[in-house]
Design an enzyme around this catalytic site. Structure first.
Site, PDB file in Angstrom:
ATOM      1  N   HIS A  98      -1.856  -6.895 -10.395  1.00 24.62           N
ATOM      2  CA  HIS A  98      -1.525  -6.254 -11.666  1.00 24.62           C
ATOM      3  C   HIS A  98      -0.413  -7.072 -12.341  1.00 24.62           C
ATOM      4  O   HIS A  98       0.756  -6.947 -11.983  1.00 24.62           O
ATOM      5  CB  HIS A  98      -1.066  -4.814 -11.445  1.00 24.62           C
ATOM      6  CG  HIS A  98      -2.139  -3.911 -10.926  1.00 24.62           C
ATOM      7  ND1 HIS A  98      -3.206  -3.518 -11.704  1.00 24.62           N
ATOM      8  CD2 HIS A  98      -2.321  -3.337  -9.708  1.00 24.62           C
ATOM      9  CE1 HIS A  98      -3.996  -2.724 -10.996  1.00 24.62           C
ATOM     10  NE2 HIS A  98      -3.483  -2.613  -9.781  1.00 24.62           N
ATOM     11  N   HIS A 108      -9.318  -8.365  -8.954  1.00 21.58           N
ATOM     12  CA  HIS A 108      -9.566  -7.866  -7.609  1.00 21.58           C
ATOM     13  C   HIS A 108     -10.497  -8.851  -6.912  1.00 21.58           C
ATOM     14  O   HIS A 108     -11.405  -9.408  -7.523  1.00 21.58           O
ATOM     15  CB  HIS A 108     -10.232  -6.484  -7.691  1.00 21.58           C
ATOM     16  CG  HIS A 108     -11.035  -6.127  -6.468  1.00 21.58           C
ATOM     17  ND1 HIS A 108     -12.395  -6.312  -6.399  1.00 21.58           N
ATOM     18  CD2 HIS A 108     -10.666  -5.611  -5.268  1.00 21.58           C
ATOM     19  CE1 HIS A 108     -12.836  -5.922  -5.220  1.00 21.58           C
ATOM     20  NE2 HIS A 108     -11.808  -5.484  -4.518  1.00 21.58           N
ATOM     21  N   GLY A 261      -7.957   4.573   8.066  1.00 23.70           N
ATOM     22  CA  GLY A 261      -7.110   3.413   7.797  1.00 23.70           C
ATOM     23  C   GLY A 261      -5.739   3.824   7.266  1.00 23.70           C
ATOM     24  O   GLY A 261      -5.485   5.001   6.985  1.00 23.70           O
TER      25      GLY A 261
END
Length: 303
Positions: A98, A108, A261
């Site tokens: 960003h 990304h 996760g």
């Protein structure tokens, strides 16, 4: 064809994380990445690296993860029901950037490898990944250059590869509830094993190593472009679309959460600042309107 070697893939991914972090630090010229290693109770772990408050990048995250489990999560078996009940190992590097200036796009990238095991049967494995670009104030030459690099990366693997994975990217990074793409696309692939292990691995490596070759020229061209509060507010508004996609549709986010996760690492993709505005309206013939009219629709950028 080559034989399955997950250790070789893991070693490459660890090196790739380091390579990308070093490249981004050079581009930023001020901030450095902080590393945060973690262990997953069910098996595996990883290292999250985050750069914050840089001269160029407001926040950049580069994650490496390697996780194992006794049963494939629902997000992975939804389109592969034959894998239900198999144990698994999954590894990958994920990058989300960003930038500070609205004239550099958010971006990304992700490369990953999964293996599903079942006693008495051969393992089922595949590669996936890609990269995509989310501009706020796009420049045509930047978008064309981005796609040209993507096509160059794909070219050694066949003429059909870029058009196929470019279309898949357009279709995947689409927000149905908004009727718009998240950005101007790039490449997206998954379930890749048809070429044999060595060639599929080579393709994944080409994507991972090619990402900064596509992104760095845009950063260098736009990093010093002046902007004001109007542009900053529009950037924050459009970042909301990024949040919407990641929390509602992104398969990787769902996989990470369903496999237990590390939440901080999974949600590293979220922008540090964002805003929503009720019934936002575009000023006719404005640069903001141009983004919607020209860039947030699937199209062919290369002739």
């Amino acid at each position: 064809m080559g034989s399955l070697d997950s250790g070789q893939v893991k070693a490459f991914l660890i090196a790739l994380q380091q390579q990308i972090c070093e490249g981004l630090e050079r581009l930023d010229g001020q901030a450095t990445f902080l590393a945060d290693s973690w262990v997953r109770e069910e098996g595996g772990g990883g290292t999250s690296r985050v750069l914050r408050d840089g001269a160029v990048f407001e926040q950049a995250g580069v994650n490496f993860s390697y996780v194992t489990g006794a049963m494939m999560p629902a997000s992975a078996t939804a389109h592969r029901p034959e894998l239900v009940g198999r144990s698994f190992e999954a590894m990958g590097v994920s990058v989300v950037i960003h930038p500070r200036t609205p004239y550099i796009p958010t971006t990304h990238a992700n490369v990953r490898f999964l293996v599903a095991h079942k006693e008495g049967e051969d393992p089922v494995w595949w590669f996936g990944g890609g990269f995509d670009l989310t501009p706020y104030y796009p420049f045509y030459e930047d978008v064309v250059g981005w796609h040209q690099t993507a096509r160059d990366i794909c070219q050694p693997f066949g003429e059909e590869v870029y058009p196929k994975y470019k279309q898949w990217c357009d279709e995947y990074f689409f927000l149905p509830h908004r009727g718009e793409t998240r950005g101007v696309g790039g490449l997206f692939f998954d379930d890749l094993n048809a070429w044999g292990f060595d060639r599929c691995f080579d393709f994944m490596k080409a994507i991972g190593e090619g990402f900064l070759k596509a992104y760095a020229p845009i950063v260098e061209r736009r990093r010093d472009t002046k902007y004001g509060e109007r542009e900053r507010q529009f950037q924050l508004y459009r970042r909301g679309r990024y949040v919407e996609f990641n929390l509602v549709y992104d398969r990787g986010t769902l996989f990470g959460l369903q496999t237990g996760g590390r939440t901080e690492s999974i949600l590293m993709s979220m922008p540090p600042l964002v805003r929503w505005e009720y019934c936002y309206s575009l000023e006719e013939s404005s640069p903001e309107a141009e983004l919607y009219q020209i860039y947030l629709k699937p199209r062919q950028w290369l002739v």
